[in-house]
Design a protein around this motif. Structure first.
Motif, PDB file in Angstrom:
ATOM      1  N   ALA A  12      -2.437  -0.615  -1.605  1.00  9.36           N
ATOM      2  CA  ALA A  12      -3.443   0.068  -2.419  1.00  9.36           C
ATOM      3  C   ALA A  12      -3.160  -0.092  -3.909  1.00  9.36           C
ATOM      4  N   ARG A  13      -1.920  -0.387  -4.276  1.00 11.72           N
ATOM      5  CA  ARG A  13      -1.550  -0.534  -5.686  1.00 11.72           C
ATOM      6  C   ARG A  13      -1.318  -1.978  -6.100  1.00 11.72           C
ATOM      7  N   GLY A  14      -1.725  -2.905  -5.275  1.00 11.60           N
ATOM      8  CA  GLY A  14      -1.575  -4.314  -5.619  1.00 11.60           C
ATOM      9  C   GLY A  14      -0.692  -5.043  -4.630  1.00 11.60           C
ATOM     10  N   ALA A  15      -0.604  -6.342  -4.811  1.00  6.27           N
ATOM     11  CA  ALA A  15       0.194  -7.190  -3.924  1.00  6.27           C
ATOM     12  C   ALA A  15       1.674  -7.032  -4.229  1.00  6.27           C
ATOM     13  N   ILE A  16       2.475  -6.940  -3.174  1.00  8.25           N
ATOM     14  CA  ILE A  16       3.923  -6.846  -3.302  1.00  8.25           C
ATOM     15  C   ILE A  16       4.529  -8.067  -2.619  1.00  8.25           C
ATOM     16  N   LEU A  30      17.264  -2.844  -1.169  1.00 13.08           N
ATOM     17  CA  LEU A  30      16.735  -2.268  -2.410  1.00 13.08           C
ATOM     18  C   LEU A  30      17.856  -2.202  -3.437  1.00 13.08           C
ATOM     19  N   HIS A  31      17.499  -2.260  -4.683  1.00 14.98           N
ATOM     20  CA  HIS A  31      18.469  -2.147  -5.760  1.00 14.98           C
ATOM     21  C   HIS A  31      17.867  -1.281  -6.853  1.00 14.98           C
ATOM     22  N   GLY A  32      18.693  -0.788  -7.734  1.00 17.26           N
ATOM     23  CA  GLY A  32      18.225   0.131  -8.768  1.00 17.26           C
ATOM     24  C   GLY A  32      17.663  -0.534 -10.000  1.00 17.26           C
ATOM     25  N   GLY A  33      17.820  -1.840 -10.112  1.00 18.62           N
ATOM     26  CA  GLY A  33      17.358  -2.535 -11.309  1.00 18.62           C
ATOM     27  C   GLY A  33      15.893  -2.916 -11.239  1.00 18.62           C
ATOM     28  N   MET A  34      15.366  -3.287 -12.358  1.00 17.74           N
ATOM     29  CA  MET A  34      13.984  -3.754 -12.456  1.00 17.74           C
ATOM     30  C   MET A  34      13.988  -5.263 -12.295  1.00 17.74           C
ATOM     31  N   GLY A  36      13.047  -8.749  -9.163  1.00 23.52           N
ATOM     32  CA  GLY A  36      12.382  -9.224  -7.968  1.00 23.52           C
ATOM     33  C   GLY A  36      13.256  -9.250  -6.730  1.00 23.52           C
ATOM     34  N   TYR A  37      12.672  -9.828  -5.662  1.00 18.58           N
ATOM     35  CA  TYR A  37      13.360  -9.913  -4.376  1.00 18.58           C
ATOM     36  C   TYR A  37      14.668 -10.681  -4.484  1.00 18.58           C
ATOM     37  N   ASP A  38      14.761 -11.591  -5.455  1.00 20.04           N
ATOM     38  CA  ASP A  38      15.973 -12.389  -5.609  1.00 20.04           C
ATOM     39  C   ASP A  38      17.206 -11.510  -5.815  1.00 20.04           C
ATOM     40  N   GLN A  39      17.054 -10.422  -6.552  1.00 21.62           N
ATOM     41  CA  GLN A  39      18.180  -9.516  -6.772  1.00 21.62           C
ATOM     42  C   GLN A  39      18.549  -8.759  -5.491  1.00 21.62           C
ATOM     43  N   ARG A  61       9.779  -5.677  -7.192  1.00 17.79           N
ATOM     44  CA  ARG A  61       9.152  -4.483  -7.757  1.00 17.79           C
ATOM     45  C   ARG A  61       7.849  -4.868  -8.450  1.00 17.79           C
ATOM     46  N   PRO A  62       6.921  -3.920  -8.597  1.00 13.87           N
ATOM     47  CA  PRO A  62       5.647  -4.218  -9.267  1.00 13.87           C
ATOM     48  C   PRO A  62       5.868  -4.820 -10.658  1.00 13.87           C
ATOM     49  N   GLY A  63       5.191  -5.931 -10.903  1.00 13.83           N
ATOM     50  CA  GLY A  63       5.299  -6.599 -12.187  1.00 13.83           C
ATOM     51  C   GLY A  63       6.370  -7.673 -12.248  1.00 13.83           C
ATOM     52  N   TYR A  64       7.103  -7.918 -11.169  1.00 12.07           N
ATOM     53  CA  TYR A  64       8.167  -8.913 -11.153  1.00 12.07           C
ATOM     54  C   TYR A  64       7.886  -9.981 -10.117  1.00 12.07           C
ATOM     55  N   LEU A  65       8.263 -11.227 -10.460  1.00 13.34           N
ATOM     56  CA  LEU A  65       8.014 -12.397  -9.626  1.00 13.34           C
ATOM     57  C   LEU A  65       6.568 -12.388  -9.155  1.00 13.34           C
ATOM     58  N   GLY A  66       6.307 -12.410  -7.846  1.00 15.38           N
ATOM     59  CA  GLY A  66       4.935 -12.487  -7.357  1.00 15.38           C
ATOM     60  C   GLY A  66       4.246 -11.153  -7.162  1.00 15.38           C
ATOM     61  N   SER A  67       4.961 -10.045  -7.378  1.00 19.50           N
ATOM     62  CA  SER A  67       4.342  -8.720  -7.235  1.00 19.50           C
ATOM     63  C   SER A  67       3.540  -8.400  -8.488  1.00 19.50           C
TER      64      SER A  67
END
Length: 79
Positions: A12-16, A30-34, A36-39, A61-67
Protein backbone atom coordinates in the motif's frame (compact mmCIF):
# COMPACT_ATOMS: atom_id res chain seq x y z
CA UNK A 1 25.64 -17.10 0.14
CA UNK A 2 25.26 -17.18 -3.61
CA UNK A 3 24.23 -14.65 -6.23
CA UNK A 4 20.87 -12.97 -5.60
CA UNK A 5 18.10 -11.76 -7.88
CA UNK A 6 15.96 -8.98 -6.41
CA UNK A 7 12.17 -9.03 -6.67
CA UNK A 8 9.50 -6.43 -5.89
CA UNK A 9 6.57 -6.80 -3.51
CA UNK A 10 3.76 -4.32 -4.10
CA UNK A 11 2.46 -2.77 -0.88
CA UNK A 12 0.00 0.00 0.00
CA UNK A 13 3.00 2.32 0.49
CA UNK A 14 4.87 1.44 -2.67
CA UNK A 15 7.07 -1.30 -4.06
CA UNK A 16 9.56 -2.93 -1.70
CA UNK A 17 12.58 -4.70 -3.16
CA UNK A 18 13.74 -7.93 -1.53
CA UNK A 19 15.92 -10.96 -2.15
CA UNK A 20 15.71 -14.55 -0.93
CA UNK A 21 18.77 -16.77 -0.60
CA UNK A 22 19.15 -20.34 0.57
CA UNK A 23 16.60 -22.88 1.62
CA UNK A 24 15.21 -24.10 4.91
CA UNK A 25 13.75 -22.11 7.78
CA UNK A 26 13.00 -18.51 6.74
CA UNK A 27 15.04 -15.79 8.47
CA UNK A 28 14.18 -12.12 7.96
CA UNK A 29 17.45 -10.15 7.85
CA UNK A 30 16.84 -6.64 9.21
CA UNK A 31 19.38 -4.03 10.22
CA UNK A 32 19.15 -0.67 11.94
CA UNK A 33 20.79 1.37 9.19
CA UNK A 34 19.22 3.19 6.30
CA UNK A 35 20.02 1.16 3.20
CA UNK A 36 19.07 -1.69 0.92
CA UNK A 37 18.84 -5.47 0.95
CA UNK A 38 22.59 -5.66 0.31
CA UNK A 39 23.28 -4.62 3.91
CA UNK A 40 20.85 -7.26 5.20
CA UNK A 41 22.74 -9.89 3.21
CA UNK A 42 26.02 -8.75 4.78
CA UNK A 43 24.43 -9.25 8.20
CA UNK A 44 23.19 -12.70 7.19
CA UNK A 45 26.66 -13.71 5.93
CA UNK A 46 28.06 -12.81 9.35
CA UNK A 47 25.48 -15.03 11.08
CA UNK A 48 25.16 -18.00 8.70
CA UNK A 49 27.71 -19.89 6.65
CA UNK A 50 27.08 -21.32 3.18
CA UNK A 51 26.02 -24.69 4.61
CA UNK A 52 23.41 -23.24 6.99
CA UNK A 53 19.89 -24.43 6.31
CA UNK A 54 18.25 -21.04 6.31
CA UNK A 55 16.25 -19.11 3.74
CA UNK A 56 17.42 -15.52 4.21
CA UNK A 57 14.95 -12.80 3.20
CA UNK A 58 16.50 -9.33 3.04
CA UNK A 59 14.56 -6.16 2.17
CA UNK A 60 15.46 -2.67 0.99
CA UNK A 61 14.08 0.13 3.09
CA UNK A 62 11.79 2.66 1.35
CA UNK A 63 13.82 4.95 -0.87
CA UNK A 64 16.84 2.61 -1.20
CA UNK A 65 17.92 0.48 -4.16
CA UNK A 66 14.73 -0.71 -5.90
CA UNK A 67 12.31 0.18 -3.09
CA UNK A 68 10.35 3.32 -3.85
CA UNK A 69 8.04 5.27 -1.64
CA UNK A 70 7.94 8.79 -2.97
CA UNK A 71 5.65 10.23 -0.32
CA UNK A 72 7.60 8.60 2.52
CA UNK A 73 11.18 9.23 1.28
CA UNK A 74 13.17 11.76 3.29
CA UNK A 75 15.28 14.41 1.58
CA UNK A 76 18.48 12.65 2.73
CA UNK A 77 17.39 9.32 1.22
CA UNK A 78 16.66 10.81 -2.18
CA UNK A 79 20.23 12.11 -2.75
Amino acid sequence: MSQHTPALAQTARGAIEYVCQGSGQPVLALHGGMSGYDQGLILARALFDEAAEARVIAVSRPGYLGSRSEEHTSELQSH
